[in-house]
Motif scaffolding. Structure first.
Motif, mmCIF file in Angstrom:
data_model
loop_
_atom_site.group_PDB
_atom_site.id
_atom_site.type_symbol
_atom_site.label_atom_id
_atom_site.label_comp_id
_atom_site.label_asym_id
_atom_site.label_seq_id
_atom_site.Cartn_x
_atom_site.Cartn_y
_atom_site.Cartn_z
ATOM 1 N N ARG A 40 0.827 -1.209 0.000
ATOM 2 C CA ARG A 40 0.000 0.000 0.000
ATOM 3 C C ARG A 40 0.863 1.262 0.000
ATOM 4 N NH1 ARG A 40 -3.537 -0.354 4.713
ATOM 5 N NH2 ARG A 40 -2.538 -2.293 5.315
ATOM 6 N N TYR A 174 -8.359 7.527 22.977
ATOM 7 C CA TYR A 174 -7.915 8.409 21.895
ATOM 8 C C TYR A 174 -7.595 9.822 22.395
ATOM 9 C CZ TYR A 174 -7.817 10.891 17.442
ATOM 10 O OH TYR A 174 -7.440 11.675 16.383
ATOM 11 N N THR A 209 -12.123 10.516 6.508
ATOM 12 C CA THR A 209 -11.163 9.412 6.329
ATOM 13 C C THR A 209 -11.755 8.116 6.892
ATOM 14 O OG1 THR A 209 -10.076 9.619 8.490
ATOM 15 C CG2 THR A 209 -9.204 11.003 6.712
HETATM 16 P P1 NAP Z 1 -6.598 6.892 8.531
HETATM 17 O O1 NAP Z 1 -7.169 7.233 7.209
HETATM 18 O O2 NAP Z 1 -7.100 5.722 9.285
HETATM 19 O O3 NAP Z 1 -5.022 6.792 8.355
HETATM 20 C C1 NAP Z 1 -4.207 6.419 9.430
HETATM 21 C C2 NAP Z 1 -2.856 6.072 8.877
HETATM 22 O O4 NAP Z 1 -2.014 5.681 9.991
HETATM 23 C C3 NAP Z 1 -2.901 4.887 7.915
HETATM 24 O O5 NAP Z 1 -1.933 5.066 6.918
HETATM 25 C C4 NAP Z 1 -2.510 3.729 8.823
HETATM 26 O O6 NAP Z 1 -1.958 2.625 8.133
HETATM 27 C C5 NAP Z 1 -1.462 4.428 9.663
HETATM 28 N N1 NAP Z 1 -1.096 3.649 10.828
HETATM 29 C C6 NAP Z 1 -1.882 3.210 11.843
HETATM 30 N N2 NAP Z 1 -1.146 2.502 12.705
HETATM 31 C C7 NAP Z 1 0.133 2.495 12.223
HETATM 32 C C8 NAP Z 1 1.343 1.932 12.661
HETATM 33 N N3 NAP Z 1 1.429 1.190 13.767
HETATM 34 N N4 NAP Z 1 2.458 2.155 11.923
HETATM 35 C C9 NAP Z 1 2.399 2.881 10.791
HETATM 36 N N5 NAP Z 1 1.273 3.414 10.309
HETATM 37 C C10 NAP Z 1 0.161 3.217 11.025
HETATM 38 O O7 NAP Z 1 -6.762 8.099 9.554
HETATM 39 P P2 NAP Z 1 -6.616 9.689 9.408
HETATM 40 O O8 NAP Z 1 -7.914 10.256 9.795
HETATM 41 O O9 NAP Z 1 -5.984 10.056 8.133
HETATM 42 O O10 NAP Z 1 -5.619 9.970 10.627
HETATM 43 C C11 NAP Z 1 -4.305 10.473 10.457
HETATM 44 C C12 NAP Z 1 -3.929 11.211 11.729
HETATM 45 O O11 NAP Z 1 -4.806 12.319 11.906
HETATM 46 C C13 NAP Z 1 -4.075 10.357 12.986
HETATM 47 O O12 NAP Z 1 -3.012 10.640 13.870
HETATM 48 C C14 NAP Z 1 -5.391 10.839 13.564
HETATM 49 O O13 NAP Z 1 -5.475 10.625 14.951
HETATM 50 C C15 NAP Z 1 -5.336 12.294 13.204
HETATM 51 N N6 NAP Z 1 -6.626 12.988 13.212
HETATM 52 C C16 NAP Z 1 -7.602 12.659 12.323
HETATM 53 C C17 NAP Z 1 -8.789 13.384 12.346
HETATM 54 C C18 NAP Z 1 -9.901 13.100 11.369
HETATM 55 O O14 NAP Z 1 -10.946 13.757 11.462
HETATM 56 N N7 NAP Z 1 -9.740 12.193 10.424
HETATM 57 C C19 NAP Z 1 -8.992 14.396 13.278
HETATM 58 C C20 NAP Z 1 -7.972 14.692 14.167
HETATM 59 C C21 NAP Z 1 -6.795 14.004 14.123
HETATM 60 P P3 NAP Z 1 -2.868 1.363 7.654
HETATM 61 O O15 NAP Z 1 -3.472 1.772 6.344
HETATM 62 O O16 NAP Z 1 -1.865 0.260 7.537
HETATM 63 O O17 NAP Z 1 -3.888 1.125 8.715
#
Ligand code: NAP
Length: 251
Positions: A40, A174, A209
């Protein structure tokens, strides 16, 4: 290596991380697309290259320090330095449910193993990756670290009974993990201030996401823009701060 330098984004195969990788590539950075699944990661890097960016996949599971050391070795060998680290990889701990709606995060009944798993990725993983690449960041003329946090990290917002989080379910996993990430951000910034490494936390907003089952209302590009901005601060930029698109966020 591009003249703009080299950026490593963790969890960059999808979501906000992928948006950040795209934003930095568009600015001319050589972008290392961190992904725990090599296939990926390569797909995402390929898409960025097809859009004209200089992107390369690196296998990085933030909970496995050996992969972080291997990435550091690779970066040292190939580029000799790192200019930007975006600690984006994160989990909610609740599958495809926004932590704000996750019954399994309610403090009085939470599963401690789930809390540990969330901290392992969202907090301890950041320490492991940052420390693995810090010697390479110190070689950059303008090193920047961005920790992707959340408005849910804010004790000011979450403790306000009339605030935006009042109607949401309390979270023992979280939200505290992101508060701890904010605390870490301040401590790293304090340690690295004299060395010119700017370290900041960013709240991207509620982004569409997988992590919230696509209930977010911002696009990944919109969520990524403030992260990219903090990753490319000028020498007079802030350090040890917490920022959203709207400006500074209350701790
Ligand atoms: P997402 O689409 O679920 O993406 C998360 C990413 O982190 C994916 O690439 C996932 O890989 C990776 N990941 C998870 N565990 C990992 C590990 N052990 N080692 C390496 N990669 C790992 O979520 P997102 O919403 O884009 O979130 C990205 C960041 O933004 C996070 O820190 C989240 O807490 C923060 N955030 C998001 C929001 C929101 O509204 N979406 C709001 C505030 C903060 P896989 O594909 O392999 O699972």
């Amino acid at each position: 290596m591009s003249e703009h330098g080299v950026a490593l984004v963790t969890g960059a195969n999808k979501g906000i991380g992928r948006g950040v990788a795209g934003g930095l590539a568009a600015l001319g950075f050589t972008v290392l697309v961190g992904a725990r699944d090599p296939r990926r990661g390569e797909e995402a890097a390929e898409a960025l290259r097809a859009a004209g960016g200089d992107a390369h996949a690196v296998t990085l599971d933030v909970t496995d320090p050996a992969t972080a050391r291997e990435v550091a070795r690779h970066v040292e060998e190939r580029f000799g330095r790192l200019d930007v680290l975006v600690n984006n990889a994160g989990i909610t701990g609740s599958g495809q449910v926004s932590p704000a709606d996750a019954h399994d995060q309610v403090p009085s009944t939470v599963d401690l193993d789930m809390v540990r798993a969330v901290f392992e990725t969202n907090v301890f993983g950041v320490i492991a990756v940052t420390n693995a690449v810090l010697p390479l960041l110190r070689r950059s003329p303008s090193p920047r670290v961005v920790n992707v946090s959340s408005h849910a990290a804010s004790l000011t917002l979450t403790s306000d009974p009339d605030g935006p989080f009042a109607a949401l379910l309390p979270s023992a996993a979280y939200s505290p993990s992101k508060s701890a990430l904010n605390a870490l951000t301040v401590q790293y910034a304090n340690e690295l201030r004299a060395d010119g490494v700017l370290v900041n936390a960013v709240a991207p907003g509620y982004v569409d996401t997988d992590s919230n089952n696509h209930t977010g209302f911002l696009t990944v590009e919109q969520g990524a823009s403030v992260v990219v901005r903090l990753a490319t601060l000028g020498a007079d930029g802030p350090t040890g701060g917490f920022f959203g698109e709207e400006g500074p966020v209350s701790w």
